[in-house]
Design a protein around this motif. Structure first.
Motif, PDB file in Angstrom:
ATOM      1  N   PHE A  38       0.833  -1.203   0.000  1.00  0.00           N
ATOM      2  CA  PHE A  38       0.000   0.000   0.000  1.00  0.00           C
ATOM      3  C   PHE A  38       0.868   1.252   0.000  1.00  0.00           C
ATOM      4  O   PHE A  38       0.611   2.213  -0.709  1.00  0.00           O
ATOM      5  CB  PHE A  38      -0.928  -0.009   1.215  1.00  0.00           C
ATOM      6  N   PHE A  39       1.941   1.242   0.802  1.00  0.00           N
ATOM      7  CA  PHE A  39       2.781   2.419   0.919  1.00  0.00           C
ATOM      8  C   PHE A  39       3.810   2.538  -0.204  1.00  0.00           C
ATOM      9  O   PHE A  39       4.108   3.622  -0.678  1.00  0.00           O
ATOM     10  CB  PHE A  39       3.518   2.416   2.258  1.00  0.00           C
ATOM     11  N   TYR A  40       4.395   1.402  -0.637  1.00  0.00           N
ATOM     12  CA  TYR A  40       5.545   1.458  -1.534  1.00  0.00           C
ATOM     13  C   TYR A  40       5.322   0.849  -2.909  1.00  0.00           C
ATOM     14  O   TYR A  40       6.205   0.872  -3.754  1.00  0.00           O
ATOM     15  CB  TYR A  40       6.745   0.764  -0.874  1.00  0.00           C
ATOM     16  N   GLY A  41       4.130   0.280  -3.159  1.00  0.00           N
ATOM     17  CA  GLY A  41       3.878  -0.285  -4.469  1.00  0.00           C
ATOM     18  C   GLY A  41       4.105  -1.781  -4.508  1.00  0.00           C
ATOM     19  O   GLY A  41       4.818  -2.349  -3.671  1.00  0.00           O
ATOM     20  N   SER A  42       3.532  -2.423  -5.535  1.00  0.00           N
ATOM     21  CA  SER A  42       3.531  -3.888  -5.579  1.00  0.00           C
ATOM     22  C   SER A  42       4.897  -4.485  -5.858  1.00  0.00           C
ATOM     23  O   SER A  42       5.153  -5.638  -5.552  1.00  0.00           O
ATOM     24  CB  SER A  42       2.546  -4.356  -6.650  1.00  0.00           C
ATOM     25  N   SER A  43       5.809  -3.722  -6.438  1.00  0.00           N
ATOM     26  CA  SER A  43       7.109  -4.294  -6.794  1.00  0.00           C
ATOM     27  C   SER A  43       8.096  -4.336  -5.647  1.00  0.00           C
ATOM     28  O   SER A  43       9.154  -4.934  -5.741  1.00  0.00           O
ATOM     29  CB  SER A  43       7.716  -3.493  -7.954  1.00  0.00           C
ATOM     30  N   ALA A  44       7.740  -3.663  -4.511  1.00  0.00           N
ATOM     31  CA  ALA A  44       8.691  -3.563  -3.420  1.00  0.00           C
ATOM     32  C   ALA A  44       8.976  -4.903  -2.775  1.00  0.00           C
ATOM     33  O   ALA A  44      10.097  -5.198  -2.398  1.00  0.00           O
ATOM     34  CB  ALA A  44       8.176  -2.570  -2.372  1.00  0.00           C
ATOM     35  N   GLN A  45       7.979  -5.724  -2.611  1.00  0.00           N
ATOM     36  CA  GLN A  45       8.150  -6.965  -1.877  1.00  0.00           C
ATOM     37  C   GLN A  45       7.922  -8.211  -2.732  1.00  0.00           C
ATOM     38  O   GLN A  45       8.012  -9.319  -2.236  1.00  0.00           O
ATOM     39  CB  GLN A  45       7.165  -7.002  -0.696  1.00  0.00           C
ATOM     40  N   GLY A  46       7.607  -8.020  -4.028  1.00  0.00           N
ATOM     41  CA  GLY A  46       7.286  -9.193  -4.836  1.00  0.00           C
ATOM     42  C   GLY A  46       5.912  -9.720  -4.457  1.00  0.00           C
ATOM     43  O   GLY A  46       5.129  -9.037  -3.823  1.00  0.00           O
ATOM     44  N   GLY A  47       5.574 -10.926  -4.824  1.00  0.00           N
ATOM     45  CA  GLY A  47       4.275 -11.465  -4.484  1.00  0.00           C
ATOM     46  C   GLY A  47       4.171 -12.925  -4.829  1.00  0.00           C
ATOM     47  O   GLY A  47       5.105 -13.522  -5.368  1.00  0.00           O
ATOM     48  N   GLN A  48       3.045 -13.475  -4.505  1.00  0.00           N
ATOM     49  CA  GLN A  48       2.805 -14.882  -4.804  1.00  0.00           C
ATOM     50  C   GLN A  48       1.469 -15.030  -5.517  1.00  0.00           C
ATOM     51  O   GLN A  48       0.577 -14.204  -5.360  1.00  0.00           O
ATOM     52  CB  GLN A  48       2.785 -15.698  -3.513  1.00  0.00           C
ATOM     53  N   MET A  49       1.349 -16.061  -6.334  1.00  0.00           N
ATOM     54  CA  MET A  49       0.132 -16.280  -7.086  1.00  0.00           C
ATOM     55  C   MET A  49      -0.954 -16.824  -6.169  1.00  0.00           C
ATOM     56  O   MET A  49      -0.713 -17.749  -5.396  1.00  0.00           O
ATOM     57  CB  MET A  49       0.393 -17.257  -8.231  1.00  0.00           C
ATOM     58  N   ILE A  50      -2.134 -16.235  -6.268  1.00  0.00           N
ATOM     59  CA  ILE A  50      -3.272 -16.721  -5.496  1.00  0.00           C
ATOM     60  C   ILE A  50      -4.469 -16.865  -6.434  1.00  0.00           C
ATOM     61  O   ILE A  50      -4.513 -16.263  -7.509  1.00  0.00           O
ATOM     62  CB  ILE A  50      -3.647 -15.798  -4.323  1.00  0.00           C
ATOM     63  N   VAL A  51      -5.428 -17.669  -6.013  1.00  0.00           N
ATOM     64  CA  VAL A  51      -6.630 -17.907  -6.811  1.00  0.00           C
ATOM     65  C   VAL A  51      -7.843 -17.517  -5.983  1.00  0.00           C
ATOM     66  O   VAL A  51      -8.015 -17.992  -4.854  1.00  0.00           O
ATOM     67  CB  VAL A  51      -6.730 -19.380  -7.247  1.00  0.00           C
ATOM     68  N   GLY A  52      -8.657 -16.639  -6.526  1.00  0.00           N
ATOM     69  CA  GLY A  52      -9.909 -16.266  -5.896  1.00  0.00           C
ATOM     70  C   GLY A  52     -11.071 -16.764  -6.735  1.00  0.00           C
ATOM     71  O   GLY A  52     -10.930 -16.947  -7.946  1.00  0.00           O
ATOM     72  N   THR A  53     -12.190 -17.004  -6.099  1.00  0.00           N
ATOM     73  CA  THR A  53     -13.349 -17.510  -6.841  1.00  0.00           C
ATOM     74  C   THR A  53     -14.594 -16.703  -6.506  1.00  0.00           C
ATOM     75  O   THR A  53     -14.700 -16.090  -5.446  1.00  0.00           O
ATOM     76  CB  THR A  53     -13.619 -18.989  -6.513  1.00  0.00           C
ATOM     77  N   GLY A  54     -15.507 -16.720  -7.440  1.00  0.00           N
ATOM     78  CA  GLY A  54     -16.786 -16.053  -7.270  1.00  0.00           C
ATOM     79  C   GLY A  54     -17.769 -16.584  -8.288  1.00  0.00           C
ATOM     80  O   GLY A  54     -17.600 -17.692  -8.811  1.00  0.00           O
ATOM     81  N   SER A  55     -18.765 -15.792  -8.588  1.00  0.00           N
ATOM     82  CA  SER A  55     -19.821 -16.200  -9.507  1.00  0.00           C
ATOM     83  C   SER A  55     -20.033 -15.126 -10.557  1.00  0.00           C
ATOM     84  O   SER A  55     -19.539 -14.004 -10.435  1.00  0.00           O
ATOM     85  CB  SER A  55     -21.129 -16.452  -8.750  1.00  0.00           C
ATOM     86  N   GLY A  56     -20.759 -15.478 -11.586  1.00  0.00           N
ATOM     87  CA  GLY A  56     -21.131 -14.533 -12.635  1.00  0.00           C
ATOM     88  C   GLY A  56     -22.438 -14.977 -13.258  1.00  0.00           C
ATOM     89  O   GLY A  56     -22.876 -16.112 -13.078  1.00  0.00           O
TER      90      GLY A  56
END
Length: 482
Positions: free
Chosen positions: A93-111
């Motif tokens: 939030f403070f420094y941007g998404s590239s500061a700490q890297g990240g991991q792949m996650i999967v979210g689900t919902g409906s449509g």
């Protein structure tokens, strides 16, 4: 003993004589026959039943949901969102998404499939941040989906898949929805596909302050149909099989269903989708007023005779309200045929309209109802009311983040203050030209229009929380209008 027997015999004979006289003197009333109802004599005193002319309501046991459920589940899909999540959300939030890297996650919902050629409506928060979106139909076939457009304000998104002719649901008129009406919620809670639950409409035009999903237009349908995580983006269907809402949120301390769930009304969702397809973005209709929501205390404060409605506290120059002849202290009580009891009613009505639409506004003025014709205008058109009116008065002139600051602080959002008009921000918090606004009420901002929209949305609050990044790299919250 003999005297006692004589006394008893005399009493019995006296009773028989009295009873015989009664039947001779008084007319007889027929009693109900145990086997055949009334006996042959029809001279019976009865209490008349009172019947009203109210329309007959369908009893729960007489309502057959099977056909509606079958058609609905085939038009509701499972949506999978593959995205990259930061390992430290606070740092991101403070420094941007590239500061700490990240991991792949999967979210689900409906449509919900809304056209046979594969257009699907869902919630923006279901596909927000997605690197890839997959849609699985009720027949278990899976397709990659294109994100056609999104609207954070209403939490609505439009997807498209290429899968040939598909079953779909048509939109119903959510303005005609009645409290107490039966509805079905169809979706995929906890990855349990094709789940149908039933309930009634508990309330309309609910404002639940769903800030976490960046929803700013809040005029939800409330229902007691069971909705859980995974239902988001699914269908709320009436007994005629029409789509009258997009299930969006629950109100719960546990994160699971406890009796309250909320859906975006179909009239708002339909208008958003039509705007995305026609214009590429959502056209906002604007009245050009500042307002307050009435209750008994505020009715006394403003000197009006009603405790329901939205009172106009200021009419903006050259706005739709001004050109229609509306005035300060007018109380808006109806828009077209929609009653306006609170701001969420007004917000929901305007959310289904676009600039150029003509509406009839009924206001209470000097304790008399007055109806005027009004043409809605673009929310941010400079020609209509003076764009960025609030942001200039409450903060000052703003511009997008410079490339230097964006690189220095690793940010892809925020606005720089170029000319501070609110001197209290300097004297109380030390805010200066060049400092940056990152968020309003924890919602990131990327344009002056977003700043204006959020400030207008929260204008009735006692104060508005704003996250500031100073030029020296320190962060802090300030309170506007405290």
């Amino acid at each position: 003993m003999r005297n006692t027997f004589q006394l008893l015999l005399a009493s019995v004979l006296g009773g028989m004589f009295t009873l015989g006289c009664y039947f001779l003197i008084f007319p007889q009333k027929e009693m109900l026959d145990d086997n055949n109802g009334l006996s042959s004599n029809k001279n019976v005193d009865v209490i008349p039943a009172v019947y009203s002319n109210l329309p007959r309501a369908e009893a729960a046991e007489e309502t057959d949901f099977t056909v509606i459920a079958e058609s609905s589940v085939n038009a509701v899909v499972h949506v999978k969102n593959v995205s990259i999540a930061p390992t430290n959300p606070l740092m991101e939030f403070f420094y941007g998404s590239s500061a700490q890297g990240g991991q792949m996650i999967v979210g689900t919902g409906s449509g919900v499939i809304i056209s046979p050629d594969g257009y699907i409506i869902t919630n923006n928060h279901v596909i927000n941040g997605a690197k890839k979106v997959e849609v699985t139909l009720n027949n278990k076939k899976t397709y990659d989906a294109e994100i056609v457009g999104v609207d954070k304000t209403t939490d609505i998104a439009l997807l498209k898949i290429n899968a040939g002719e598909l079953p779909s649901l048509g939109f119903g008129d959510s303005d005609n929805l009645k409290v107490g009406e039966w509805v079905l919620a169809v979706g995929n809670p906890y990855n349990l596909t094709s789940t149908v639950t039933a309930g009634i409409v508990s309330a309309k035009a609910r404002d639940i302050r769903m800030n976490g999903n960046n929803s700013q237009i809040e005029s939800f349908i409330q229902t007691d149909a069971a909705v859980n995580p995974g239902n988001s983006g699914g269908a709320l269907v009436n007994v005629r099989g029409e789509l009258i809402g997009i299930n969006t949120a629950i109100s719960s301390q546990t994160g699971s269903y406890v009796g309250y769930s909320f859906a975006v009304p179909s009239n708002i969702a339909k208008k958003v989708i039509e705007d995305i397809l026609e214009f590429g973005n959502v056209q906002r209709a604007y009245l050009g007023i500042n307002y307050d929501e009435l209750d008994s205390e505020k009715a006394e404060k403003y000197g009006v005779s009603t405790s329901q409605g939205v009172i106009i506290t200021r009419v903006a120059d050259k706005g739709a309200a001004s050109e229609a002849g509306l005035k300060d202290n007018d109380v808006i009580v109806k828009m077209d045929n929609v009653k306006i009891n609170k701001f969420a009613d007004l917000q929901g009505f305007l959310g289904s309209k676009r600039p150029g639409d003509k509406v009839k506004v009924t206001v209470l003025r000097d304790n008399q109802n007055k109806q005027v014709d009004l043409v809605l205008k673009n929310q941010f058109g400079k020609e209509s009311f003076g764009a960025n009116d609030f942001s200039k008065s409450l903060i000052g002139d703003l511009k997008p983040l410079s490339s230097k600051n964006a690189q220095k602080f690793d940010l892809d959002y925020g606005m720089e203050i170029t000319s501070l008009n609110n001197k209290t921000l300097y004297s109380k918090y030390g805010i200066e030209n060049g400092d940056m606004i990152l968020a309003i009420e924890d919602q990131k901002i990327q344009s002056e229009e977003e700043v204006e929209e959020l400030l207008r949305y929260y204008q009735s609050k006692e104060y508005i929380n704003v996250l500031i990044l100073k030029q020296n790299g320190t962060y802090g919250y300030v309170r506007l209008r405290e």
